[in-house]
Write a protein that holds these residues in place. Structure first.
Motif, mmCIF file in Angstrom:
data_model
loop_
_atom_site.group_PDB
_atom_site.id
_atom_site.type_symbol
_atom_site.label_atom_id
_atom_site.label_comp_id
_atom_site.label_asym_id
_atom_site.label_seq_id
_atom_site.Cartn_x
_atom_site.Cartn_y
_atom_site.Cartn_z
ATOM 1 N N ARG A 93 0.815 -1.084 0.018
ATOM 2 C CA ARG A 93 0.214 -0.149 -0.052
ATOM 3 C C ARG A 93 0.780 1.484 0.043
ATOM 4 N N CYS A 94 1.746 1.306 0.655
ATOM 5 C CA CYS A 94 2.729 2.376 0.697
ATOM 6 C C CYS A 94 3.467 2.603 -0.455
ATOM 7 N N ALA A 95 3.905 1.787 -1.158
ATOM 8 C CA ALA A 95 4.625 1.593 -2.500
ATOM 9 C C ALA A 95 3.655 2.278 -3.359
ATOM 10 N N GLY B 133 1.430 4.129 -3.672
ATOM 11 C CA GLY B 133 1.358 5.841 -3.647
ATOM 12 C C GLY B 133 2.250 6.571 -3.700
ATOM 13 N N GLN B 134 3.644 5.878 -3.943
ATOM 14 C CA GLN B 134 5.035 6.584 -3.867
ATOM 15 C C GLN B 134 5.400 6.841 -5.403
ATOM 16 N N ALA B 135 6.019 7.993 -5.673
ATOM 17 C CA ALA B 135 6.718 8.140 -6.650
ATOM 18 C C ALA B 135 8.387 7.980 -6.423
ATOM 19 N N PRO B 136 9.022 7.467 -7.414
ATOM 20 C CA PRO B 136 10.711 7.274 -6.960
ATOM 21 C C PRO B 136 11.363 8.811 -6.436
ATOM 22 N N PHE B 137 12.457 8.737 -5.904
ATOM 23 C CA PHE B 137 12.844 10.005 -5.779
ATOM 24 C C PHE B 137 14.481 9.738 -5.483
ATOM 25 N N LEU B 138 15.234 10.760 -5.402
ATOM 26 C CA LEU B 138 16.752 10.609 -5.148
ATOM 27 C C LEU B 138 17.252 10.784 -3.777
ATOM 28 N N ILE B 139 17.994 10.214 -3.038
ATOM 29 C CA ILE B 139 18.867 10.644 -1.945
ATOM 30 C C ILE B 139 20.339 10.779 -2.469
ATOM 31 N N GLU B 140 20.916 11.201 -1.527
ATOM 32 C CA GLU B 140 22.469 11.521 -1.657
ATOM 33 C C GLU B 140 23.330 11.277 -0.449
ATOM 34 N N THR B 141 24.231 10.371 -0.474
ATOM 35 C CA THR B 141 25.267 9.877 0.661
ATOM 36 C C THR B 141 25.965 11.608 0.984
ATOM 37 N N ALA B 142 26.381 11.441 2.240
ATOM 38 C CA ALA B 142 26.632 12.814 3.055
ATOM 39 C C ALA B 142 28.045 12.276 3.804
ATOM 40 N N GLU B 143 28.340 12.713 4.910
ATOM 41 C CA GLU B 143 29.342 12.559 5.733
ATOM 42 C C GLU B 143 29.462 11.319 6.564
ATOM 43 N N LEU B 144 30.569 11.054 7.104
ATOM 44 C CA LEU B 144 30.746 10.124 8.160
ATOM 45 C C LEU B 144 29.890 10.236 9.279
ATOM 46 N N GLY B 145 29.531 9.169 10.085
ATOM 47 C CA GLY B 145 28.728 9.746 11.331
ATOM 48 C C GLY B 145 28.935 8.651 12.277
ATOM 49 N N ASP C 5 10.363 -7.285 -2.871
ATOM 50 C CA ASP C 5 10.323 -5.842 -3.218
ATOM 51 C C ASP C 5 9.175 -5.347 -3.612
ATOM 52 N N PHE C 6 8.857 -3.967 -3.118
ATOM 53 C CA PHE C 6 7.621 -3.382 -3.398
ATOM 54 C C PHE C 6 7.969 -2.134 -4.159
ATOM 55 N N PRO C 7 7.778 -2.132 -5.636
ATOM 56 C CA PRO C 7 8.293 -1.091 -6.530
ATOM 57 C C PRO C 7 7.226 0.178 -6.273
#
Length: 197
Positions: free
Chosen positions: A63-65, A67-79, A177-179
């Motif tokens: 159900r969550c998938a 209603g979702q459109a794909p999007f981009l994320i980006e890596t950052a710094e060490l934590g 997987d839930f595309p």
């Protein structure tokens, strides 16, 4: 079975994580480092479930998938943060409103279905590099090490993973997987080298 919800990683991100992990290893006296085959981004750890609960979780993810459109994320710094006085080192994800909205939506849907989830303090998106790390230098010096350039990665599906031991080795095995349904991608960006205790 023990399960959690997360995202698979593309090859380019896995290669980046291996390179960053090597830098952390060089700065460490000891630790348990994540097998590259187990690299992933966790959205929600669930814990032990039976067959009925697994089916309910899969229904929530579908159900969550939907209603979702794909999007981009980006890596950052060490934590890093500590659990039971053991240091966990990770590569962060830049602040992203879409990712947090999905997390909130997922939590609400699980709660509505009365699916019990493991306790956690806030949502800090990260890619775990190692646990129980003992550094040979101070944290601030490690944070300044030259890392591979940040990389974007598309988030296109939720994945239900099972955490199992096979021949004594911990494996995070994708169950299903839930595309996402849409096509548009977007990214939010900010970066920091954060130490949380």
């Amino acid at each position: 079975m023990r399960v959690f919800i997360g995202f698979r990683l593309p090859d380019a991100i896995q290669k980046q994580l291996i390179a960053v992990q090597e830098e952390v290893k060089r700065a460490s006296l000891k630790g348990s480092f994540t097998d590259p085959e187990n690299f992933h981004l966790t959205m929600r750890f669930i814990g032990a479930v039976d067959a009925e609960e697994k089916s309910a979780i899969e229904a929530v993810l579908a159900r969550c998938a939907e209603g979702q459109a794909p999007f981009l994320i980006e890596t950052a710094e060490l934590g890093n943060f500590f659990k039971k006085n053991k240091r966990i080192i990770w590569l962060g994800i830049k602040e992203n409103s879409r990712l947090h909205q999905l997390y909130d939506q997922l939590n609400a849907a699980l709660l509505k279905q009365k699916i019990t989830v493991a306790d956690e303090v806030g949502f800090i998106p990260h890619l775990t590099l190692g646990r129980g790390i003992v550094l040979s230098q101070d944290w601030e010096s490690l944070c300044k090490v030259h890392l591979p350039p940040a990389r974007q990665m598309p988030i296109t599906a939720l994945t239900l993973f099972e955490s199992v031991r096979l021949n004594g080795k911990l494996v995070y095995r994708p169950i299903a997987d839930f595309p996402f349904a849409g096509r548009k991608a977007s990214a939010d960006q900010s970066d920091s080298c954060t130490e949380t205790e």
